[in-house]
Design an enzyme around this catalytic site. Structure first.
Site, short mmCIF file in Angstrom:
data_model
loop_
_atom_site.label_atom_id
_atom_site.label_comp_id
_atom_site.label_asym_id
_atom_site.label_seq_id
_atom_site.Cartn_x
_atom_site.Cartn_y
_atom_site.Cartn_z
N GLU A 1 -2.93 -2.09 -7.24
CA GLU A 1 -3.48 -3.05 -6.30
C GLU A 1 -2.66 -2.97 -5.02
O GLU A 1 -1.45 -3.18 -5.05
CB GLU A 1 -3.44 -4.47 -6.87
CG GLU A 1 -4.08 -5.50 -5.97
CD GLU A 1 -3.94 -6.90 -6.51
OE1 GLU A 1 -3.67 -7.82 -5.70
OE2 GLU A 1 -4.09 -7.09 -7.73
N GLY B 1 3.96 1.70 -1.09
CA GLY B 1 4.61 1.90 -2.38
C GLY B 1 3.64 2.34 -3.45
O GLY B 1 3.93 3.26 -4.24
N GLY B 2 2.47 1.72 -3.50
CA GLY B 2 1.49 2.08 -4.51
C GLY B 2 0.96 3.48 -4.35
O GLY B 2 0.79 4.21 -5.34
N GLU C 1 -2.94 -5.63 7.01
CA GLU C 1 -2.65 -6.81 6.20
C GLU C 1 -1.36 -7.46 6.68
O GLU C 1 -0.31 -6.83 6.70
CB GLU C 1 -2.52 -6.44 4.72
CG GLU C 1 -2.28 -7.64 3.82
CD GLU C 1 -2.03 -7.27 2.37
OE1 GLU C 1 -2.55 -7.95 1.48
OE2 GLU C 1 -1.32 -6.27 2.14
N CYS D 1 -2.80 -11.99 -2.42
CA CYS D 1 -3.59 -10.80 -2.11
C CYS D 1 -5.03 -11.16 -1.77
O CYS D 1 -5.77 -10.33 -1.24
CB CYS D 1 -3.55 -9.82 -3.28
SG CYS D 1 -3.98 -10.56 -4.86
N ARG E 1 0.83 -1.20 0.00
CA ARG E 1 0.00 0.00 0.00
C ARG E 1 0.87 1.25 0.00
O ARG E 1 0.61 2.20 -0.75
CB ARG E 1 -0.93 0.02 1.21
CG ARG E 1 -1.91 1.19 1.18
CD ARG E 1 -2.73 1.33 2.46
NE ARG E 1 -3.53 0.14 2.75
CZ ARG E 1 -4.48 0.12 3.69
NH1 ARG E 1 -4.73 1.21 4.42
NH2 ARG E 1 -5.16 -0.99 3.91
#
Length: 532
Positions: free
Chosen positions: A261, A243-244, A390, A298, A241
């Site tokens: 994603e 990095g995205g 997560e 995922c 999350r």
């Protein structure tokens, strides 16, 4: 650059790095030992060379005949199948994923299958969605971005989501956009071999040699600079999350599309009737799903909501026994292990109790004990953000709930997820409860699942491998399933009063071949009927 460092695929040629900032090697996760050759960590000069080359061929690729694109995708799929033994050996060494069951039996055919489905969508124009309004003289369709697409591959799918072979790659190429693939450093030799096959197939199809390029690794700052370059058309990202979101922020500032994603805990609700009907079977099914691939999916079932009462107690006891007896799981890297330990620590600090596992395991490589945690509904609702952390690995959190309304309240507390699952009794006793909980859960998940674990993702035109934020950056798109996945990398082009001979083929009066088109509000494969 060291002579021992592997070359990059830039501008249609395998060539040494212009500006190497170091080198790295893959590690065998089962031993922790480095394996394979050294690969370069690219500097700005290599990134600029790849971007400039992709920009140069973007218009040529956008104008390419669909048959050439489809021929490349089919030839690449054939080459992957033919080279399966080599690819599986490389991927098994770099990821420790089971060679026969996971890599050869599942992921490799899925990868070549995705490429062939993309080729089929190209030949049938299925991704273009042609719309014709004869009364207004307007025609529109989805068309190439005419800009490069940057794809970041994840660590957990060395084939099916690889930046140079996976669904994002197939989708971007099907939409006739050049691809700059950023390989994942966990499996560089696997990515290199795929890139070699792709390059050969590309040249054989007569497409621009710079339409497919690959860089192995670069630092975060350079990645953010590239994401924020307006010469890019779009980014496809699968990963963390943090990095995205960083890439998306950089891309948003200059209007580059970013399909990311990010993370998902995939809540699973066990309804009372289902639990009473088959508690032990559900315990085994859940344990198998959570530990499949060492939990590095995922779509791993990260949170399971279990009713209070005797049936729920029996389920918890059975699952705890499965987790406690399981051997340690091998993870992809030290980074994955570190992230997992931090995630479990966050869950425990937020009030979760460890029922089994909960620690790294002794032994070579990167290992973690399958871990089961428990929390009551009140504690979860008091700190939902932390308890939805997560934990990427063989870890899941059980949440005990007193009744259907309590389950519905929990459903409304979830962030956006890729999936949400409800297990119901076969005799229909849970159907009223299903409707109550599903109404709360449906807006929070991309795929609503009935009575099966979420781990599997079918490659289907009806699949949604996406979901509300923060599972992805946009709830309207999927990264799996053709032709929907292709549409991420397109632009809507409208033509107003343009003569028939000057229109793209699928918008002309004559149908180019069984293409479904929306003509005056009616889907049809007919030619346009012109007024006399």
């Amino acid at each position: 650059m060291s002579a021992a460092t592997e070359p990059l695929l830039i501008a249609g040629q395998w060539q040494p790095a212009r500006e190497s900032l170091g080198a790295f090697r893959a590690s065998d996760p089962s031993t922790g030992q480095e394996v394979g050759p050294s690969f370069p960590i690219c500097g700005a000069a290599d990134v600029e060379a790849a971007l400039a080359a992709a920009v140069t061929v973007a218009d040529e690729l956008a104008a390419a005949e669909p048959e050439r694109i489809a021929a490349f995708l089919d030839a690449y799929a054939d080459a992957i199948d033919a080279d399966g033994d080599t690819l599986v050996t490389l991927a098994n060494t770099e990821t420790a994923l089971p060679a026969s069951t996971r890599l050869r039996g599942n992921e490799l055919p899925r990868t070549s299958g995705q490429l062939r489905l993309a080729a089929k969508a190209v030949r049938g124009y299925a991704w273009t969605q042609p719309v014709i309004d004869t009364g207004a003289g307007l025609r529109s369709h989805l068309a190439p971005l005419s800009k490069p697409v940057l794809i970041f591959g994840p660590n957990n799918f060395p084939f099916a989501f690889n930046a140079i072979a996976g669904s994002d790659f197939a989708s971007a190429i099907a939409a006739r956009n050049p691809v700059i693939a950023k390989a994942h450093p966990s499996h560089p030799a696997t990515s290199q071999r795929l890139a070699q096959l792709a390059h050969t197939a590309l040249l054989g199809a007569g497409l621009p040699a710079a339409a497919v390029q690959m860089l192995y690794h670069f630092d975060n700052a350079l990645g953010l600079a590239l994401a924020g370059d307006a010469r890019l058309g779009a980014i496809g990202f699968t990963g963390s999350r943090a990095g995205g979101l960083a890439l998306k922020a950089a891309a948003d500032r200059v209007g580059v599309l970013c399909y990311a994603e990010l993370s998902s805990v995939n809540p699973v609700f066990l309804l009372p009737g289902a639990l009473a009907e088959r508690s032990e079977a559900l315990a085994q099914e859940f344990f198998a799903s959570c530990t499949l691939g060492s939990g590095q999916f995922c779509t791993n079932p990260g949170i399971v909501i279990v009713p209070e009462g005797a049936a729920g107690d029996a389920f918890v006891a059975a699952v705890s026994a499965h987790f406690a007896a399981a051997p340690p799981s091998v993870l992809f890297s030290q980074g994955v292990l570190d992230h997992l330990q931090r995630g479990v620590g966050t869950l425990r600090e937020a009030g979760a109790q460890v029922l089994a596992g909960g620690a790294a395991a002794e032994g070579p490589g990167y290992r973690y004990s399958p871990t089961l945690l428990k929390v009551d509904a009140a504690t979860f609702l008091a700190n939902p953000r932390a308890l939805q952390t997560e934990a990427f690995g063989p870890v899941s959190l059980l949440v005990r709930a007193a009744g259907i309304e309590a389950m519905a309240v929990l459903a409304r507390a979830f962030e956006g997820n890729l999936t949400g699952t409800l297990y119901r009794a076969a005799d229909g006793d849970d159907d009223a409860a299903w409707m109550t909980i599903a109404a709360a859960l449906r807006p929070r998940v991309g795929r609503l699942i009935a009575s099966k674990m979420p781990t599997g993702v079918a490659v289907s035109a009806a699949m949604n491998h996406g979901g509300p934020f923060p599972s992805t950056g946009h709830p309207g798109f999927t990264s799996v399933g053709m032709p929907a996945a292709i549409r991420r990398f397109t632009a809507l082009h409208s033509y107003d009063g343009v003569p028939d001979a000057l229109l793209p083929l699928e918008l002309r009066d004559r149908n180019p071949g069984q293409v479904q088109r929306l003509i005056d509000d009616r889907w049809s494969i007919d030619d346009v009927e012109c007024a006399p």
